[in-house]
Design an enzyme around this catalytic site. Structure first.
Site, PDB file in Angstrom:
ATOM      1  N   ASP A 157     -11.385   3.344   3.716  1.00 31.98           N
ATOM      2  CA  ASP A 157     -11.706   1.689   3.566  1.00 31.98           C
ATOM      3  C   ASP A 157     -13.094   1.417   3.500  1.00 31.98           C
ATOM      4  O   ASP A 157     -13.492   0.336   3.045  1.00 31.98           O
ATOM      5  CB  ASP A 157     -10.921   1.126   4.577  1.00 31.98           C
ATOM      6  CG  ASP A 157      -9.696   0.231   4.689  1.00 31.98           C
ATOM      7  OD1 ASP A 157      -9.317  -0.166   3.304  1.00 31.98           O
ATOM      8  OD2 ASP A 157      -8.955  -0.071   5.636  1.00 31.98           O
ATOM      9  N   LYS A 167       0.962  -1.300  -0.180  1.00 30.99           N
ATOM     10  CA  LYS A 167       0.184  -0.020  -0.116  1.00 30.99           C
ATOM     11  C   LYS A 167       0.808   1.404   0.204  1.00 30.99           C
ATOM     12  O   LYS A 167       0.352   2.347  -0.860  1.00 30.99           O
ATOM     13  CB  LYS A 167      -0.948   0.129   1.149  1.00 30.99           C
ATOM     14  CG  LYS A 167      -2.090  -1.136   1.071  1.00 30.99           C
ATOM     15  CD  LYS A 167      -2.685  -1.189   2.470  1.00 30.99           C
ATOM     16  CE  LYS A 167      -3.973  -2.389   2.276  1.00 30.99           C
ATOM     17  NZ  LYS A 167      -4.575  -2.609   3.339  1.00 30.99           N
ATOM     18  N   GLN A 201      -4.949  -1.346   9.712  1.00 29.23           N
ATOM     19  CA  GLN A 201      -4.782  -2.800   9.154  1.00 29.23           C
ATOM     20  C   GLN A 201      -5.489  -3.578  10.010  1.00 29.23           C
ATOM     21  O   GLN A 201      -5.142  -3.652  11.126  1.00 29.23           O
ATOM     22  CB  GLN A 201      -3.360  -2.953   8.809  1.00 29.23           C
ATOM     23  CG  GLN A 201      -2.920  -4.065   8.298  1.00 29.23           C
ATOM     24  CD  GLN A 201      -3.346  -4.280   6.655  1.00 29.23           C
ATOM     25  OE1 GLN A 201      -3.266  -3.254   5.871  1.00 29.23           O
ATOM     26  NE2 GLN A 201      -3.742  -5.274   6.205  1.00 29.23           N
TER      27      GLN A 201
END
Ligand code: NDP
Length: 297
Positions: A121, A54, A98
């Protein structure tokens, strides 16, 4: 005729070219560089690989990334405090935690603390609710990537029978909602589904996100179906495979995604797209929520 193999790496590369142009335009028109804050707790090796990918992808298109690392036993309140500060930080347009988090964390509480305006997200309840009523700002990256792959291949979903195997909050459920919004007839299967094949065989488009290697075999797939394999499984010999018997199913399907090189590169790319969108919205004053004060309830 064997299926057309959908090249996620190539589609993602095309979208990243667009990302670079949008980042340049933000700098030229508003003096803004999009920024993504990434919060990592613990030392899970798979998470490390995802984070590295990422950060690299961010750098590739000109997004700044800020990594915040914590030991596995960190107090949840310390992470909540950091999120509150990042919510106010004008250099940060996206906040990503995460997953998975260690067992002592309350994931709902963590995700709820992230400002819905920086929820790139797409896991905050506000964005989840938006998905339900067809008014989402940040679609979750993996299903968003699948939608983009289908669009790129010119595969219409309207009126199609879609079967989604897997009903998780981050892949299966949002996938189903996004395809329903596009007027597909959607069926969701999960681990308790009896006789999975009786559902999968009806699919014009089959999306599989179960985390079970070889779950989908050729006899479970309709001839000519589009098969999207979201699964990522590491076999004991180290090989990476999806949830679909790729060699067998590709002889029956019309389109199929490989693993690796299918949905995976799209997931990371849609994170970039959401982060840039967040920066554009802020630059244009289109955010929905007033700033919260750091530490406020
Ligand atoms: P979860 O484990 O959270 O969810 C798996 C889902 O699959 C659950 O709904 C479960 O059912 C269902 N399931 C499990 N076994 C079966 C079975 N035998 N038959 C039918 N359904 C089954 O996983 P995620 O959704 O997070 O991820 C799914 C897969 O996708 C994993 O391999 C993951 O690594 C991969 N992934 C890939 C990404 C990418 O970018 N390509 C991104 C995110 C995930 P139940 O709800 O009943 O337990």
């Amino acid at each position: 005729m064997p299926a057309k193999i959908i090249d996620g790496v190539k589609v993602a590369a095309g979208i990243r070219v667009e990302c670079k142009a949008r980042v340049k335009a933000l700098a030229a028109d508003h003096g803004v560089t999009p920024g993504l804050a990434v919060i990592v707790v613990g030392n899970d090796p798979a998470s490390r690989v995802y984070i590295r990918n990422k950060m690299r992808a961010c750098a590739d298109v000109g997004i700044r990334s800020f990594q915040h690392e914590f030991p596995v036993d960190v107090d949840q309140n310390i992470v909540l405090d950091l999120i509150a500060r990042l919510n106010l930080d004008t250099d940060v347009h996206g906040i990503l935690v995460q997953l998975p988090l260690p067992a002592h964390f309350n994931i709902r509480q963590i995700l709820a603390e992230i400002s819905a305006d920086k929820d790139v997200d797409g896991f905050h309840l506000y964005n989840v609710g938006g998905l339900v009523i067809g008014d989402t700002v940040f679609p979750p990256c993996t299903p968003y990537g699948v939608v983009k792959l289908l669009e790129h291949e010119g595969i219409s979903v309207e009126g199609k029978n879609v079967v989604v195997v897997g009903a998780s909050n981050i892949v299966g459920k949002p996938m189903a909602l996004m395809l329903m919004e596009r007027e597909a007839t959607v069926c969701i299967c999960h681990a308790k589904t009896r006789d999975l094949a009786q559902f999968t065989i009806l699919a014009d488009i089959l999306v599989v996100a179960a985390g079970q290697p070889n779950l989908i075999r050729p006899e479970m797939v309709r001839t000519g179906a589009v098969v999207i394999d979201v699964g990522i499984n590491r076999l004991p010999d180290g090989k990476l495979v999806g949830d679909v018997d790729f060699e067998g199913v590709k002889t029956k399907a019309s389109y199929i995604t490989p693993v690796p090189g299918g949905v995976g590169p799209m997931t990371v790319t849609m994170l970039l797209v959401n982060t840039i969108l967040s920066a554009e919205r802020r630059a244009l004053g289109h955010t929905r929520f007033p700033e919260r004060t750091a530490g406020a309830a």
